[in-house]
Design a protein around this motif. Structure first.
Motif, PDB file in Angstrom:
ATOM      1  N   LYS A   1       0.658  -1.101   0.020  1.00 33.89           N
ATOM      2  CA  LYS A   1       0.000   0.344  -0.209  1.00 33.89           C
ATOM      3  C   LYS A   1       1.079   1.286  -0.026  1.00 33.89           C
ATOM      4  O   LYS A   1       2.237   1.504   0.569  1.00 33.89           O
ATOM      5  N   ILE A   2       0.495   2.206  -0.163  1.00 30.37           N
ATOM      6  CA  ILE A   2       0.976   3.474  -0.431  1.00 30.37           C
ATOM      7  C   ILE A   2       1.042   3.989   0.823  1.00 30.37           C
ATOM      8  O   ILE A   2      -0.326   3.987   1.476  1.00 30.37           O
ATOM      9  N   LYS A   3       1.816   4.575   2.180  1.00 35.28           N
ATOM     10  CA  LYS A   3       1.733   4.744   3.647  1.00 35.28           C
ATOM     11  C   LYS A   3       2.792   6.129   3.465  1.00 35.28           C
ATOM     12  O   LYS A   3       3.914   6.454   2.953  1.00 35.28           O
ATOM     13  N   ARG A   4       2.490   7.133   4.078  1.00 31.78           N
ATOM     14  CA  ARG A   4       2.833   7.853   4.981  1.00 31.78           C
ATOM     15  C   ARG A   4       3.145   8.409   6.063  1.00 31.78           C
ATOM     16  O   ARG A   4       2.445   7.969   6.832  1.00 31.78           O
ATOM     17  N   ASP A   5       4.949   8.960   5.584  1.00 34.64           N
ATOM     18  CA  ASP A   5       4.872   8.838   7.406  1.00 34.64           C
ATOM     19  C   ASP A   5       5.038  10.630   8.000  1.00 34.64           C
ATOM     20  O   ASP A   5       5.055  11.379   7.444  1.00 34.64           O
ATOM     21  N   SER A   6       3.894  10.585   8.653  1.00 35.22           N
ATOM     22  CA  SER A   6       2.898  11.584   8.987  1.00 35.22           C
ATOM     23  C   SER A   6       4.315  12.871   9.923  1.00 35.22           C
ATOM     24  O   SER A   6       4.414  13.834   9.917  1.00 35.22           O
TER      25      SER A   6
ATOM     26  N   CYS B   1       5.818  14.293   6.694  1.00 36.65           N
ATOM     27  CA  CYS B   1       5.046  15.245   5.596  1.00 36.65           C
ATOM     28  C   CYS B   1       4.802  16.589   5.757  1.00 36.65           C
ATOM     29  O   CYS B   1       4.517  16.478   7.002  1.00 36.65           O
ATOM     30  N   THR B   2       5.206  17.675   5.211  1.00 38.62           N
ATOM     31  CA  THR B   2       5.099  18.896   5.409  1.00 38.62           C
ATOM     32  C   THR B   2       3.835  19.607   5.010  1.00 38.62           C
ATOM     33  O   THR B   2       3.626  20.791   4.664  1.00 38.62           O
ATOM     34  N   ASP B   3       2.378  18.503   4.746  1.00 40.52           N
ATOM     35  CA  ASP B   3       1.444  18.739   4.284  1.00 40.52           C
ATOM     36  C   ASP B   3       1.693  20.077   3.010  1.00 40.52           C
ATOM     37  O   ASP B   3       0.315  21.125   2.706  1.00 40.52           O
ATOM     38  N   CYS B   4       2.135  19.718   2.291  1.00 37.77           N
ATOM     39  CA  CYS B   4       2.474  20.392   0.898  1.00 37.77           C
ATOM     40  C   CYS B   4       1.148  20.777  -0.089  1.00 37.77           C
ATOM     41  O   CYS B   4       0.518  21.503  -0.785  1.00 37.77           O
ATOM     42  N   GLY B   5       0.958  19.470  -0.835  1.00 36.56           N
ATOM     43  CA  GLY B   5      -0.121  19.211  -1.326  1.00 36.56           C
ATOM     44  C   GLY B   5       0.481  18.459  -2.341  1.00 36.56           C
ATOM     45  O   GLY B   5      -0.681  18.654  -3.583  1.00 36.56           O
TER      46      GLY B   5
ATOM     47  N   ILE C   1      -4.466  12.320   0.082  1.00 36.71           N
ATOM     48  CA  ILE C   1      -3.522  11.694   0.309  1.00 36.71           C
ATOM     49  C   ILE C   1      -2.745  11.554   1.881  1.00 36.71           C
ATOM     50  O   ILE C   1      -2.547  11.704   2.220  1.00 36.71           O
ATOM     51  N   TYR C   2      -2.867  13.509   1.718  1.00 35.44           N
ATOM     52  CA  TYR C   2      -2.509  13.312   3.123  1.00 35.44           C
ATOM     53  C   TYR C   2      -3.556  14.045   4.235  1.00 35.44           C
ATOM     54  O   TYR C   2      -3.592  14.438   5.382  1.00 35.44           O
ATOM     55  N   LYS C   3      -4.836  14.599   3.501  1.00 37.13           N
ATOM     56  CA  LYS C   3      -5.080  14.939   4.707  1.00 37.13           C
ATOM     57  C   LYS C   3      -6.216  13.914   5.269  1.00 37.13           C
ATOM     58  O   LYS C   3      -7.063  13.135   4.836  1.00 37.13           O
TER      59      LYS C   3
ATOM     60  N   PRO D   1       8.122  15.984  -1.857  1.00 34.56           N
ATOM     61  CA  PRO D   1       9.247  16.698  -1.552  1.00 34.56           C
ATOM     62  C   PRO D   1      10.521  15.890  -0.452  1.00 34.56           C
ATOM     63  O   PRO D   1      11.102  15.718  -0.291  1.00 34.56           O
ATOM     64  N   SER D   2       9.695  14.958   0.540  1.00 31.86           N
ATOM     65  CA  SER D   2      10.265  15.060   2.018  1.00 31.86           C
ATOM     66  C   SER D   2      10.207  13.462   1.893  1.00 31.86           C
ATOM     67  O   SER D   2      10.426  13.061   2.982  1.00 31.86           O
ATOM     68  N   ASN D   3       9.818  12.676   1.070  1.00 36.54           N
ATOM     69  CA  ASN D   3      10.132  11.166   0.775  1.00 36.54           C
ATOM     70  C   ASN D   3       9.186  11.032   1.780  1.00 36.54           C
ATOM     71  O   ASN D   3       9.517   9.674   2.503  1.00 36.54           O
ATOM     72  N   SER D   4       7.735  11.602   2.517  1.00 35.80           N
ATOM     73  CA  SER D   4       6.330  10.981   2.789  1.00 35.80           C
ATOM     74  C   SER D   4       6.495   9.601   2.963  1.00 35.80           C
ATOM     75  O   SER D   4       5.554   8.776   3.356  1.00 35.80           O
TER      76      SER D   4
END
Ligand code: SF4
Ligand code: SF4
Length: 161
Positions: free
Chosen positions: A99-104, A107-111, A128-130, A153-156
């Motif tokens: 799965k695609i997983k986000r490292d909160s 993550c800088t919430d750049c969108g 994806i981030y909200k 950009p942050s490889n999150s």
């Protein structure tokens, strides 16, 4: 390395698609075996067949052009309803191993991920981030283009088990 593969997805799709086409045309591999490949890959990776393996998908994408703002391309990406492999593996997006997983924490919430995702950019209920919104990567239409992973950009964002 992985980002390089994502950026060369079309080349990967061309190679795998040509092998599948050759297996079907010259080695009489049954269409059901190809469907099975789509289903098994769907259970492991999610809906990867359409964009990484399918010879017809390769040709369809060629005819749609590359302009990401093209409405035709966005609608093609979004719906892609015409094939049983797409139906089954799209359904499996919710249950697949990878799965695609986000490292909160990074993550800088750049969108940037959302603005590059054809699902989140077409449907504002998805992000994806909200965290309060639906995750597009488990949506039926996510065919694992992995552009979100590449563009973060942050490889999150990681595509992993
Ligand atoms: S692109 Fe990356 S850093 Fe930006 S919001 Fe998405 S996950 Fe977070
Ligand atoms: S892989 Fe990422 S960018 Fe592509 S459709 Fe799925 S969630 Fe959107």
């Amino acid at each position: 390395m992985f980002n390089k593969i994502i950026r060369n997805r079309r080349a990967v799709q061309a190679i795998i698609g040509a092998l599948i086409l050759a297996a079907y045309m010259y080695f009489q591999v049954s269409i059901w075996v190809i469907v099975l490949i789509g289903v098994v890959s769907g259970a492991i990776f999610g809906k990867v067949f359409c964009r990484w393996m399918c010879p017809l998908g390769f040709i369809m994408e060629l005819t749609m052009g590359k302009d990401p703002s093209s409405k035709n391309l966005q609608l093609y990406n979004y719906h892609k309803l015409g094939c049983p492999i797409a139906w089954i593996s799209g359904f499996l997006n919710r249950f697949s191993l990878f799965k695609i997983k986000r490292d909160s924490s990074t993550c800088t919430d750049c969108g940037i991920c959302d603005s590059n995702c054809y699902i989140a950019s077409l449907n504002k209920d998805y992000s994806i981030y909200k965290e309060k919104k639906e995750n597009p990567s488990t949506h039926y239409s996510c065919s694992k283009c992995l552009v979100c992973v590449d563009k973060c950009p942050s490889n999150s964002l990681k595509y992993r088990v």
